[in-house]
Design a protein around this motif. Structure first.
Motif, PDB file in Angstrom:
ATOM      1  N   SER A   1      -0.707  -3.471  -4.279  1.00 19.16           N
ATOM      2  CA  SER A   1       0.696  -3.186  -3.965  1.00 19.16           C
ATOM      3  C   SER A   1       1.623  -4.145  -4.701  1.00 19.16           C
ATOM      4  CB  SER A   1       0.923  -3.302  -2.454  1.00 19.16           C
ATOM      5  OG  SER A   1       0.118  -2.376  -1.748  1.00 19.16           O
TER       6      SER A   1
ATOM      7  N   ALA B   1       1.791  -3.155  -8.248  1.00 18.15           N
ATOM      8  CA  ALA B   1       2.577  -1.935  -8.424  1.00 18.15           C
ATOM      9  C   ALA B   1       4.067  -2.235  -8.489  1.00 18.15           C
ATOM     10  CB  ALA B   1       2.290  -0.959  -7.276  1.00 18.15           C
ATOM     11  N   THR B   2       4.534  -3.212  -7.698  1.00 24.93           N
ATOM     12  CA  THR B   2       5.948  -3.570  -7.760  1.00 24.93           C
ATOM     13  C   THR B   2       6.297  -4.215  -9.096  1.00 24.93           C
ATOM     14  OG1 THR B   2       5.582  -5.770  -6.754  1.00 24.93           O
ATOM     15  CG2 THR B   2       6.025  -3.931  -5.261  1.00 24.93           C
TER      16      THR B   2
ATOM     17  N   VAL C   1       4.853  -3.380 -11.959  1.00 20.39           N
ATOM     18  CA  VAL C   1       4.884  -2.303 -12.952  1.00 20.39           C
ATOM     19  C   VAL C   1       6.302  -1.759 -13.073  1.00 20.39           C
ATOM     20  CG1 VAL C   1       4.126   0.062 -13.445  1.00 20.39           C
ATOM     21  CG2 VAL C   1       2.472  -1.642 -12.695  1.00 20.39           C
TER      22      VAL C   1
ATOM     23  N   GLY D   1       6.012   2.440  -8.809  1.00 22.07           N
ATOM     24  CA  GLY D   1       4.798   1.859  -8.256  1.00 22.07           C
ATOM     25  C   GLY D   1       3.913   2.884  -7.580  1.00 22.07           C
ATOM     26  N   THR D   2       4.509   3.816  -6.853  1.00 21.80           N
ATOM     27  CA  THR D   2       3.737   4.867  -6.183  1.00 21.80           C
ATOM     28  C   THR D   2       3.013   5.736  -7.194  1.00 21.80           C
ATOM     29  OG1 THR D   2       5.273   4.922  -4.306  1.00 21.80           O
ATOM     30  CG2 THR D   2       3.888   6.868  -4.650  1.00 21.80           C
TER      31      THR D   2
ATOM     32  N   ALA E   1       2.102   4.859 -10.141  1.00 19.63           N
ATOM     33  CA  ALA E   1       1.038   4.049 -10.740  1.00 19.63           C
ATOM     34  C   ALA E   1      -0.183   3.984  -9.817  1.00 19.63           C
ATOM     35  CB  ALA E   1       1.561   2.644 -11.031  1.00 19.63           C
ATOM     36  N   ILE E   2       0.053   3.817  -8.513  1.00 17.45           N
ATOM     37  CA  ILE E   2      -1.063   3.763  -7.554  1.00 17.45           C
ATOM     38  C   ILE E   2      -1.806   5.090  -7.510  1.00 17.45           C
ATOM     39  CG2 ILE E   2      -1.627   3.565  -5.095  1.00 17.45           C
ATOM     40  CD1 ILE E   2       0.624   1.508  -4.863  1.00 17.45           C
TER      41      ILE E   2
ATOM     42  N   SER F   1      -1.469  -2.893 -14.339  1.00 18.67           N
ATOM     43  CA  SER F   1      -2.113  -1.680 -13.814  1.00 18.67           C
ATOM     44  C   SER F   1      -3.623  -1.859 -13.708  1.00 18.67           C
ATOM     45  CB  SER F   1      -1.783  -0.485 -14.714  1.00 18.67           C
ATOM     46  OG  SER F   1      -0.395  -0.226 -14.725  1.00 18.67           O
TER      47      SER F   1
ATOM     48  N   MET G   1      -4.477  -3.337 -10.484  1.00 18.70           N
ATOM     49  CA  MET G   1      -4.439  -2.307  -9.444  1.00 18.70           C
ATOM     50  C   MET G   1      -5.747  -1.525  -9.420  1.00 18.70           C
ATOM     51  SD  MET G   1      -0.615  -0.934 -10.262  1.00 18.70           S
ATOM     52  CE  MET G   1      -0.925   0.595  -9.395  1.00 18.70           C
TER      53      MET G   1
ATOM     54  N   THR H   1      -5.642   3.947  -0.878  1.00 17.62           N
ATOM     55  CA  THR H   1      -4.477   4.369  -1.652  1.00 17.62           C
ATOM     56  C   THR H   1      -3.257   4.536  -0.759  1.00 17.62           C
ATOM     57  OG1 THR H   1      -5.857   5.501  -3.300  1.00 17.62           O
ATOM     58  CG2 THR H   1      -3.548   6.161  -3.162  1.00 17.62           C
TER      59      THR H   1
ATOM     60  N   SER I   1      -2.004   1.151   0.450  1.00 17.72           N
ATOM     61  CA  SER I   1      -1.320   0.409  -0.596  1.00 17.72           C
ATOM     62  C   SER I   1       0.106   0.906  -0.794  1.00 17.72           C
ATOM     63  CB  SER I   1      -2.109   0.515  -1.910  1.00 17.72           C
ATOM     64  OG  SER I   1      -1.498  -0.237  -2.926  1.00 17.72           O
TER      65      SER I   1
END
Length: 465
Positions: A118, A121-122, A124, A144-145, A147-148, A307, A310, A351, A354
């Motif tokens: 998480s 992701a922020t 990114v 971020g979402t 990317a996750i 990434s 992640m 997922t 996160s």
């Protein structure tokens, strides 16, 4: 190495559709460990470490490396002795045989992986995205979402495919870090920069020590790749042979790169700029190569590197849930595999968790520091577990650490748990997180107790001895 003899833990069959696929070779494992270590930590946390220790960022990274390297020996012994998924949680379950403790260890390790993903992701959608696109205030949560979700798709695709993606990304992020080192060397060669800044500590007297330790507690986040890797033991072709050289190679290579980057950043970028930037290494590039159109390229490289963190953390978290579900520490659905032999329910759960954390927690840095605190407690337990499990002998040859190293690793881990290393709020947050884990344990206990006994199928857990 040593050859202990007794009944060995059963090994999954490579062609069994109910087991994970054994496809990870030693070179792939080295790249996995190196890629995990070289990810979000150095690209995102260099400035935060500098805020704690001053310009001597390298000192905190060096101390963090020592803790990681000592504890890695305990992990090397245990993963080669018990080459099964779940890592530290499995070792504590075997050593202490207290299901409540096993659940809390599982919870702490999973929290570290999910929080790390998480946090990455922020980043990114932060400074690096702005550097790539020119957008001053990007939609961080949305980026971020996405990317996750992309990472989850790769994870579901398969471990072999995930590792291949990791290898490609590792080459990119390593190239980015070497570029930063080269830019910094060019600045210093021209007589610019401030070499003395790299030897400037914040505070005086004992304050220097506390600053180094506080910085090391933050920098330690960047060395957690070796712990993630042991969760892939059931997907490694020859885990008892491959883990020791892969882990040592990955840790040493990453440490050398980290120290060079830490020196470079401190000498080239003013400390006040470094500590306030969410893309600290981008500041090095801007100062060292202002007339070259490289900021966008380096921002893209940084996003790829973050990434990768992640991807690796989500791989670890899902395999952790899978392995502990097979031991009835977690509900059994987490051990269900897809037709691609990936733990799809565990992937979906981690997922969703996160994304939820990223969307609801305002300061993931504090939460990340808290899970690192809990993971340091896990390292203390794992170092002790390596000594406790010496009496449990197995038939196959495995790595055996010199006895002094797990003892020293436990002592260093205990020191890193002391209050002078972190702010008091981190300990309070850790307490609340553990209380949440206790509540989940109560719910999980009700679920697991209502399940019928296992029927001896392939999903059954291995014997405890």
């Amino acid at each position: 190495m040593t050859a202990d003899v007794s009944v060995p833990a059963p090994q999954p069959q490579r062609d069994d559709p109910h087991e994970l696929r054994r496809v990870i070779t030693r070179p792939m494992l080295i790249f996995f460990i190196l890629g995990d270590i070289l990810g979000a930590g150095i690209y995102s946390l260099t400035g935060q470490v500098g805020a704690e220790v001053g310009g001597a960022i390298w000192a905190s990274f060096l101390v963090a490396f020592v803790l990681a390297f000592l504890t890695a020996f305990a992990y090397m012994e245990l993963v080669t002795k018990y080459p099964q998924a779940a890592g530290g949680a499995l070792y504590c379950d075997r050593a202490y045989q207290i299901k409540f403790l096993s659940f809390l260890v599982t919870f702490a390790i999973m929290a570290s992986g999910v929080t790390s993903a998480s946090f990455a992701a922020t980043r990114v959608g932060g400074r690096y995205f702005s550097g790539l696109t020119g957008v001053e205030h990007p939609p961080t949560i949305l980026i971020g979402t996405l990317a996750i979700l992309l990472v989850a798709a790769v994870n579901f695709w398969g471990v072999a495919e995930s590792i291949k993606v990791n290898i490609a990304i590792t080459c990119v992020e390593l190239a980015g870090l070497l570029f930063v080192i080269g830019v910094g060397a060019s600045v210093l060669a021209q007589g610019s920069g401030d070499p003395a800044a790299a030897f400037t500590f914040s505070g005086q007297g004992f304050g220097v020590v506390t600053g180094i330790m506080a910085g090391a507690a933050t920098a330690f986040y960047a060395f957690l790749g070796f712990e993630d890797s042991v969760n892939l033991a059931e997907e490694t072709t020859e885990p008892s042979k491959d883990f020791p050289p892969a882990m040592i190679t990955g840790l040493l290579a990453a440490a050398v790169v980290y120290l060079l980057v830490a020196f470079t950043a401190a000498m080239v970028v003013p400390l006040d700029v470094l500590t306030t930037s969410t893309g600290p290494l981008l500041e090095v590039v801007k100062i060292g190569a202002p007339d070259l159109p490289v900021s966008q390229i380096f921002s893209a490289v940084s996003m790829v590197a973050v990434s990768n963190t992640m991807l690796i953390n989500m791989l670890m978290a899902s395999r952790l849930l899978y392995g502990m579900a097979r031991r009835d520490v977690l509900p059994r659905p987490f051990a269900v595999l897809s037709n691609r032999r990936t733990p799809w329910i565990a992937i979906a759960f981690t997922t969703a968790l996160s994304i939820l954390l990223m969307a609801t927690v305002s300061d993931l840095t504090d939460l990340s520091d808290t899970t690192v605190l809990l993971l340091t407690a896990v390292f203390l337990l794992v170092n002790i577990a390596a000594l406790v499990l010496r009496r449990d002998r197995v038939q196959h040859r495995h790595f055996r650490a010199p006895t002094a190293i797990p003892i020293l690793g436990a002592i260093v881990s205990a020191v890193f748990l002391l209050p002078f290393v972190r702010e008091s709020g981190i300990y309070l947050l850790a307490l609340w997180l553990l209380l949440g884990g206790v509540a989940l344990w109560a719910v999980n206990r009700l679920v697991v107790r209502r399940l019928p006994p296992r029927d001896g199928s392939a999903a059954a857990p291995p014997p405890a001895g």
